[in-house]
Design an enzyme around this catalytic site. Structure first.
Site, PDB file in Angstrom:
ATOM      1  N   GLU A  11       0.875  -1.187   0.000  1.00 19.08           N
ATOM      2  CA  GLU A  11       0.000   0.000   0.000  1.00 19.08           C
ATOM      3  C   GLU A  11       0.908   1.232   0.000  1.00 19.08           C
ATOM      4  O   GLU A  11       1.848   1.322   0.780  1.00 19.08           O
ATOM      5  CB  GLU A  11      -0.877  -0.032   1.257  1.00 19.08           C
ATOM      6  CG  GLU A  11      -1.533   1.290   1.637  1.00 19.08           C
ATOM      7  CD  GLU A  11      -2.435   1.879   0.552  1.00 19.08           C
ATOM      8  OE1 GLU A  11      -3.347   1.150   0.091  1.00 19.08           O
ATOM      9  OE2 GLU A  11      -2.211   3.045   0.179  1.00 19.08           O
ATOM     10  N   GLY A  58       3.117   0.053  -5.474  1.00 14.91           N
ATOM     11  CA  GLY A  58       2.983  -1.331  -5.939  1.00 14.91           C
ATOM     12  C   GLY A  58       3.765  -1.610  -7.206  1.00 14.91           C
ATOM     13  O   GLY A  58       4.323  -2.698  -7.379  1.00 14.91           O
ATOM     14  N   ASP A  62      -6.010  -4.198  -5.964  1.00 15.42           N
ATOM     15  CA  ASP A  62      -7.169  -3.511  -5.377  1.00 15.42           C
ATOM     16  C   ASP A  62      -6.869  -2.017  -5.350  1.00 15.42           C
ATOM     17  O   ASP A  62      -6.626  -1.417  -4.293  1.00 15.42           O
ATOM     18  CB  ASP A  62      -7.428  -4.050  -3.959  1.00 15.42           C
ATOM     19  CG  ASP A  62      -8.618  -3.360  -3.296  1.00 15.42           C
ATOM     20  OD1 ASP A  62      -8.743  -3.474  -2.053  1.00 15.42           O
ATOM     21  OD2 ASP A  62      -9.375  -2.689  -4.008  1.00 15.42           O
ATOM     22  N   ASP A 115      -9.453   4.004  -9.101  1.00 21.94           N
ATOM     23  CA  ASP A 115      -9.475   4.217 -10.554  1.00 21.94           C
ATOM     24  C   ASP A 115      -8.146   4.828 -10.992  1.00 21.94           C
ATOM     25  O   ASP A 115      -7.361   5.295 -10.159  1.00 21.94           O
ATOM     26  CB  ASP A 115     -10.656   5.137 -10.898  1.00 21.94           C
ATOM     27  CG  ASP A 115     -11.987   4.451 -10.576  1.00 21.94           C
ATOM     28  OD1 ASP A 115     -12.924   5.139 -10.149  1.00 21.94           O
ATOM     29  OD2 ASP A 115     -12.047   3.212 -10.713  1.00 21.94           O
TER      30      ASP A 115
HETATM   31  N1  SAM Z   1     -11.952  -0.975  -3.597  1.00 23.35           N
HETATM   32  C1  SAM Z   1     -11.471   0.301  -4.078  1.00 23.35           C
HETATM   33  C2  SAM Z   1     -11.766   0.494  -5.547  1.00 23.35           C
HETATM   34  O1  SAM Z   1     -12.195  -0.463  -6.205  1.00 23.35           O
HETATM   35  O2  SAM Z   1     -11.602   1.639  -6.020  1.00 23.35           O
HETATM   36  C3  SAM Z   1      -9.987   0.428  -3.773  1.00 23.35           C
HETATM   37  C4  SAM Z   1      -9.796   0.564  -2.300  1.00 23.35           C
HETATM   38  S1  SAM Z   1      -8.219   0.716  -1.643  1.00 23.35           S
HETATM   39  C5  SAM Z   1      -8.552   1.919  -0.424  1.00 23.35           C
HETATM   40  C6  SAM Z   1      -7.257   1.532  -2.856  1.00 23.35           C
HETATM   41  C7  SAM Z   1      -5.861   1.755  -2.306  1.00 23.35           C
HETATM   42  O3  SAM Z   1      -4.895   1.779  -3.355  1.00 23.35           O
HETATM   43  C8  SAM Z   1      -5.693   3.082  -1.551  1.00 23.35           C
HETATM   44  O4  SAM Z   1      -5.409   2.831  -0.207  1.00 23.35           O
HETATM   45  C9  SAM Z   1      -4.518   3.773  -2.263  1.00 23.35           C
HETATM   46  O5  SAM Z   1      -3.689   4.476  -1.373  1.00 23.35           O
HETATM   47  C10 SAM Z   1      -3.812   2.587  -2.889  1.00 23.35           C
HETATM   48  N2  SAM Z   1      -2.916   2.909  -4.015  1.00 23.35           N
HETATM   49  C11 SAM Z   1      -3.094   3.816  -4.995  1.00 23.35           C
HETATM   50  N3  SAM Z   1      -2.039   3.820  -5.837  1.00 23.35           N
HETATM   51  C12 SAM Z   1      -1.166   2.872  -5.373  1.00 23.35           C
HETATM   52  C13 SAM Z   1       0.101   2.398  -5.806  1.00 23.35           C
HETATM   53  N4  SAM Z   1       0.685   2.911  -6.901  1.00 23.35           N
HETATM   54  N5  SAM Z   1       0.706   1.407  -5.097  1.00 23.35           N
HETATM   55  C14 SAM Z   1       0.112   0.888  -3.976  1.00 23.35           C
HETATM   56  N6  SAM Z   1      -1.099   1.304  -3.500  1.00 23.35           N
HETATM   57  C15 SAM Z   1      -1.719   2.286  -4.205  1.00 23.35           C
END
Ligand code: SAM
Length: 283
Positions: free
Chosen positions: A108, A141, A158, A161
């Site tokens: 994350e 990630g 996960d 967008d």
């Molecule tokens: N279920 C949700 C959806 O379908 O939109 C996603 C939920 S989860 C909270 C999304 C997570 O991805 C967030 O905590 C965000 O900080 C993380 N995130 C965004 N870009 C990322 C990256 N490049 N690497 C790792 N995590 C990332």
């Protein structure tokens, strides 16, 4: 004294959805995004990142169960699982229900999302971050996938967008690097958005992934707080075709694991990839 905010909107280009708000619980700007936590009359507590609903207490189980049990029950013996994103811990909670899982690594980018959700939405992770099989890595990630020597049976993307830090998680390079971290017979799934409002996400994902994985199949389900009707996920593997899995084996494994799910069932699993004609034309 300003009037208390009674409605919060999730704004799309041509659609706006409003949720009647009991209380604004927390709001903060991190190095990566704007985090807003509200308590709503209809869906309970709701997490928004950069104005987009990520998860809500009342319907989060639908998405988290479908993102997890479809790939894990389709795999013969999922031991090592990687989750990219998923900072609310919902997918992690569901992954840990599988006895075969020896390790669940979650990467994350924003530590404040993890801390925030553990504090304000504790039932979503439900202690999963403290499980001895969990390994939480704070990193991008895409960077992690590029650097790691580890191999996984399942990778679950996960992410939000394709905005902000998540954009990189929708690129061909990222998908090729995921291919390289999968063990033989491995599976990747990623959310590909609403079939009514984000068709371009499904089209782009399919166009990129069909040149990387032998089998690529969408499956659908509906999450009330994900705007735009049917929500999609793509299931990719070189060895396992989602559409030809023996449902009797799924039923046996579901019962063995005593998964205790509220939306997922082997029958729902089978039904989710019976696509309507409009989805079959994605090339
Ligand atoms: N279920 C949700 C959806 O379908 O939109 C996603 C939920 S989860 C909270 C999304 C997570 O991805 C967030 O905590 C965000 O900080 C993380 N995130 C965004 N870009 C990322 C990256 N490049 N690497 C790792 N995590 C990332």
């Amino acid at each position: 004294m300003s009037e208390p905010i009674e409605w919060i909107s999730e704004k799309w280009k041509n659609v706006e959805v409003r949720y009647r708000v009991k209380e604004i619980l927390q709001e903060l700007k991190t190095d990566f995004q704007h985090i807003l936590l509200i308590d709503t009359y209809q869906y309970g507590k709701m997490l928004l990142l950069d104005g987009r609903v990520q998860t809500a207490e009342k319907d989060e189980y639908i998405y988290h169960e479908m993102m997890t049990h479809v790939p894990l029950l389709s795999h013969p013996n999922p031991e090592k699982v990687l989750i990219i994103g998923g900072g609310d811990g919902g997918v992690l909670r569901e992954v840990l229900k599988h006895d075969s899982v020896e390790s669940a690594t979650i990467v994350e980018i924003d530590p404040l999302v993890v801390n925030f959700c553990k504090e304000h939405l504790p039932l979503i992770s439900n202690g999963a971050f403290d499980n001895e099989r969990t390994k939480l890595i704070i990193d991008d990630g895409a960077d992690y996938i590029r650097k790691t020597d580890n191999k996984y049976d399942i990778v679950i993307v996960d992410s939000p967008d394709p905005v902000g830090p998540a954009k990189i998680l929708f690129s061909g390079q990222f998908y090729r690097e995921i291919y390289n971290v999968l063990r033989p017979g491995g599976i990747m799934v990623r959310q590909t958005g609403s079939t009514q409002m984000q068709e371009e996400e499904q089209e782009q994902a399919y166009r990129l992934l069909k040149d990387i994985f032998q089998y690529n199949a969408f499956y659908l389900y509906s999450v009330p707080t994900y705007v735009g009707g049917l929500f999609s996920t793509i299931f990719c593997s070189d060895a396992i075709d989602l559409k030809t899995i023996d449902i009797k084996k799924i039923i046996t494994k579901y019962d063995l694991n005593q998964l205790n799910t509220k939306y997922y069932s082997p029958q729902i699993h089978y039904g989710a990839y019976q696509l309507p004609p409009f989805m079959k034309v994605i090339k």
